[in-house]
Design an enzyme around this catalytic site. Structure first.
Site, PDB file in Angstrom:
ATOM      1  N   HIS A  30      61.676  13.470  45.899  1.00  0.00           N
ATOM      2  CA  HIS A  30      60.786  14.592  46.747  1.00  0.00           C
ATOM      3  C   HIS A  30      61.972  15.736  46.659  1.00  0.00           C
ATOM      4  CE1 HIS A  30      60.331  11.035  49.664  1.00  0.00           C
ATOM      5  NE2 HIS A  30      59.235  10.764  49.157  1.00  0.00           N
ATOM      6  N   SER A  70      65.247   9.981  47.529  1.00  0.00           N
ATOM      7  CA  SER A  70      64.661  11.344  47.542  1.00  0.00           C
ATOM      8  C   SER A  70      65.964  12.337  47.885  1.00  0.00           C
ATOM      9  CB  SER A  70      63.617  11.483  49.712  1.00  0.00           C
ATOM     10  OG  SER A  70      64.018  12.496  50.232  1.00  0.00           O
ATOM     11  N   ASP A 110      59.462   6.744  53.208  1.00  0.00           N
ATOM     12  CA  ASP A 110      58.263   6.707  52.150  1.00  0.00           C
ATOM     13  C   ASP A 110      58.561   6.002  50.908  1.00  0.00           C
ATOM     14  OD1 ASP A 110      56.417   8.247  51.271  1.00  0.00           O
ATOM     15  OD2 ASP A 110      57.598   9.256  49.495  1.00  0.00           O
TER      16      ASP A 110
END
Length: 363
Positions: A208, A181, A304
């Site tokens: 992301h 991310s 995540d």
């Protein structure tokens, strides 16, 4: 001397949130608050030397963030851009403009979905760590240009191999699944180019990013890598020696088919504001025919990947590599998976690309 930051955001609340966070660190100074790209562009044209970093939203009235980035690129304005955006994406009208950009040094901050999250400690830390990271790399050159050659590895030698579970990657049908991310685009530039072109597995990445930017990232990585890198397409069959990046604004699952596996892109809702979400990708592998999955967790805010990898380990032979704290822009996702107790190796960023090839093997 403190670094000078411009904030470009049409929401007065978000301007205040970013300003308060940045002012909490004496390394930075907020010198301009702009409501749209046009206002920011006029200030940059008047005196670009007054600014080190421009933090800009994408969707704004009068002039969008994409249009502002185009101006910065075309006129070689010497500032570092950071994009604020919802990772869910809106299928936006600016998609073609996004694809037209030749983006290089560009970082992303996920816009909080509510005031509580915006005022949270994790978001504040993420903002400040991203600023420290991009300013540590600042060069006096155009920062929104294309890259034609592979990046140089850093010489940082910090924490080396940490073994926890004693598992090993042996024979069988393998897949590499990477999650990242905040700080991920830069991290992937230090990982993907060092994966062997004959790697004995497909590689799937959930990074992301908003709609459109994942295609740009894939194209840039393909230009500097020995493996084939592309944005994943619905129903395409996974091949060894290929790297597939999940498109922004879609959820990516891996589905088994006779003789192999294919990509399944869905419009499922965002999970925790994330679309794509690494947990969904890892969970989809529970029903795959892969004998072994090499799970790699790189820099990023949040957790995540932890839930999905932990679940996957109950049904599949997995081997887990996490980026170490010292080389992370944001030590969130790697920390979370490490604390879950399923990590086999903790490695500095510059060692992860070769570790992937070593663990999976080559054809």
């Amino acid at each position: 001397m403190s670094k000078k930051i411009m904030i470009v955001e049409d929401s007065a609340l978000m301007r205040r949130v970013f300003s308060d966070i940045i002012k909490s660190d004496s390394s930075f100074e907020v010198v301009a608050l702009c409501q749209n790209g046009k206002e920011a562009y006029e200030k940059l044209k008047a005196d670009a030397d007054e600014y080190d970093v421009v933090i800009t939203d994408i969707l704004m009235p009068i002039m969008t963030g994409i249009e502002l980035l185009e101006k910065i690129q075309a006129e070689k304005i010497d500032v570092i851009p950071i994009v604020i955006s919802s990772l869910i994406g809106d299928g936006s009208d600016t998609l073609e403009e996004i694809k037209a950009l030749k983006l290089n040094s560009l970082e992303f901050l996920n816009k909080p979905s509510n005031f509580i999250e915006a005022r949270g400690e994790e978001f504040s830390i993420s903002v400040l760590q991203v600023l420290h990271s991009v300013l540590g790399l600042k060069r006096k050159s155009s920062r929104v240009s294309s890259v034609a050659t592979a990046p140089k590895r850093t010489n940082t030698r910090t924490t080396n191999k940490v073994t926890r579970t004693g598992r090993k990657m042996t024979g069988g049908n393998k897949l590499v699944a990477i999650a990242c991310s905040t700080g991920g685009p830069k991290a992937l530039n230090q990982v993907v180019p060092y994966i062997d072109k004959n790697i004995n597995a497909p590689v799937v990445i959930v990074q992301h990013m908003p709609v459109g930017f994942t295609e740009i990232l894939a194209n840039k990585l393909n230009d500097i890598s020995a493996v084939h890198v592309k944005e994943a397409e619905h129903d395409e069959i996974l091949q060894k020696g290929y790297v597939y990046i999940a498109p922004g604004g879609k959820q990516l699952r891996i589905e088994k088919i006779p003789g192999g596996h294919k990509v399944k892109l869905t419009d499922e809702p965002a999970v925790g504001g994330l679309k794509p979400c690494a947990d969904l990708m890892y969970e989809s592998l529970e029903n795959s025919n892969y004998d072994q999955v090499l799970c790699v967790v790189l820099t990023g805010m949040g957790s995540d990947g932890t839930k999905g990898i932990t679940r996957l380990g109950k049904t599949k032979n997995i081997y887990v590599v996490a980026q170490n704290e010292q080389t992370c822009v944001v030590y969130g996702m790697p920390k979370s998976i490490f604390l879950a107790g399923v990590v086999d190796e903790v490695l500095p960023l510059q060692d992860i690309g070769t570790a992937i090839s070593k663990n999976v093997g080559v054809r």
